[in-house]
Scaffold this motif. Sequence first.
Motif, mmCIF file in Angstrom:
data_model
loop_
_atom_site.group_PDB
_atom_site.id
_atom_site.type_symbol
_atom_site.label_atom_id
_atom_site.label_comp_id
_atom_site.label_asym_id
_atom_site.label_seq_id
_atom_site.Cartn_x
_atom_site.Cartn_y
_atom_site.Cartn_z
ATOM 1 N N GLY A 15 0.794 -1.226 0.000
ATOM 2 C CA GLY A 15 0.000 0.000 0.000
ATOM 3 C C GLY A 15 0.821 1.268 0.000
ATOM 4 N N ILE A 57 -8.385 3.790 -4.346
ATOM 5 C CA ILE A 57 -8.478 3.386 -2.939
ATOM 6 C C ILE A 57 -8.402 1.872 -2.816
ATOM 7 N N ARG A 58 -8.988 1.144 -3.769
ATOM 8 C CA ARG A 58 -8.876 -0.313 -3.721
ATOM 9 C C ARG A 58 -7.431 -0.752 -3.908
ATOM 10 N N GLU A 60 -4.706 0.996 -3.224
ATOM 11 C CA GLU A 60 -3.891 1.412 -2.089
ATOM 12 C C GLU A 60 -4.103 0.519 -0.880
ATOM 13 N N THR A 61 -5.304 0.020 -0.700
ATOM 14 C CA THR A 61 -5.612 -0.776 0.489
ATOM 15 C C THR A 61 -5.514 -2.281 0.258
ATOM 16 N N TYR A 62 -5.186 -2.687 -0.942
ATOM 17 C CA TYR A 62 -5.095 -4.112 -1.258
ATOM 18 C C TYR A 62 -3.862 -4.721 -0.595
ATOM 19 N N ARG A 63 -4.023 -5.858 0.056
ATOM 20 C CA ARG A 63 -2.929 -6.532 0.741
ATOM 21 C C ARG A 63 -2.882 -7.998 0.305
ATOM 22 N N SER A 98 -3.421 -2.746 -8.104
ATOM 23 C CA SER A 98 -2.410 -2.593 -7.067
ATOM 24 C C SER A 98 -1.015 -2.492 -7.664
ATOM 25 N N GLU A 270 -8.213 -7.434 8.606
ATOM 26 C CA GLU A 270 -7.272 -6.452 8.055
ATOM 27 C C GLU A 270 -7.874 -5.740 6.847
ATOM 28 N N THR A 274 -8.349 -1.718 6.613
ATOM 29 C CA THR A 274 -7.716 -0.889 5.585
ATOM 30 C C THR A 274 -8.745 -0.188 4.709
ATOM 31 N N GLN A 275 -9.891 -0.851 4.474
ATOM 32 C CA GLN A 275 -10.904 -0.266 3.595
ATOM 33 C C GLN A 275 -11.809 0.731 4.319
#
Length: 339
Positions: A15, A57-58, A60-63, A98, A270, A274-275
Amino acid sequence: MTDNGSAWHIYRGEGQQHTDFDRLPPPPPWREFDGEIIATGDEPRHPVRDARPGTAIRAETYRPERSVVEKVNAALYLRRPLLVTGQPGTGKSTLASSIAWELGLGPVLSWSITSRSNLQDSLYRYDAVGRLQDANLRRLSPDAGPPTTSAGPFITLGPLGTALVARDKPRVLLVDEFDKGDIDLANDLLNILEEGQFTIPELVREEGAEPVALTTEDGDTVLVRGGHVRTRAFPIIIITSNGERVFPRAFLRRCQEVTIPLPGEEKLKEIVRTQLGADTLAATEQLCVDFTTARDAAGGLPTDLLLNAAYLYTAGGDGDDGKRMMAGSLIREARSGQS
């Protein structure tokens, strides 16, 4: 990043944007391409942006799981497509966003596969009818000028064709839901994935060595010489599959394969954090537990169902019992529908 032997990672999936793509070593000799980069000097005709709202935003927050990060980096080094399988809602498509977001490679190009998808349209589209209409209009209107002699204004590069244009850095191309395509589509792609080039016959037939301006899938303008499109930086191609079809061995040999697993309970928490934030997670931890139980009993539920329920549970404050019950019912009804 040097812990756990990950110093070689270009893509991290943490992220954060960075410039580590510049550390990527040259490709292996058998994956070197020498397409000519022809600068147009023009700004894009239209603002080039991701087509889907909320993409940034998806991304940036994808893990992703570590195993997924490892396979992505292998594909980057080897300049090979990534064939991503997994159940719906596990983040297969988001992986492409991502990668593009973290490495600063611009908006993702998208080729959404249907039963009617074919290789030709993904490379370029030639508007022969439009060219004929333009010629007739110019003959009937003396002030309109002579007919256009080049086919260039009537050719638009498709998503794969746009991705293959020679650049210093690659574009990211999402080939989504590949299972839906015709059974021969995987074989049709073999030469393109290996050679990284294609020809536009309508331009090859034209005389002259000057490059021709073409419009791309995302509204930009590129120059192509002699009707030949040949990549330089091989595109980062993410091909998603729900695992509903067995692909030819020759196709699989050209790809790096990875399966995105269903996230466990801690991973789900998580994702919610994050979302939607730590406060939402604190209020919906039991909802995460209930979702995990319902998903395992139903044989799989999309993760965005949990995000929808968690958002509804806390939107506008969490004191409304009716709203909380509705959030829980989303999960129960989905489980019933899957059973």
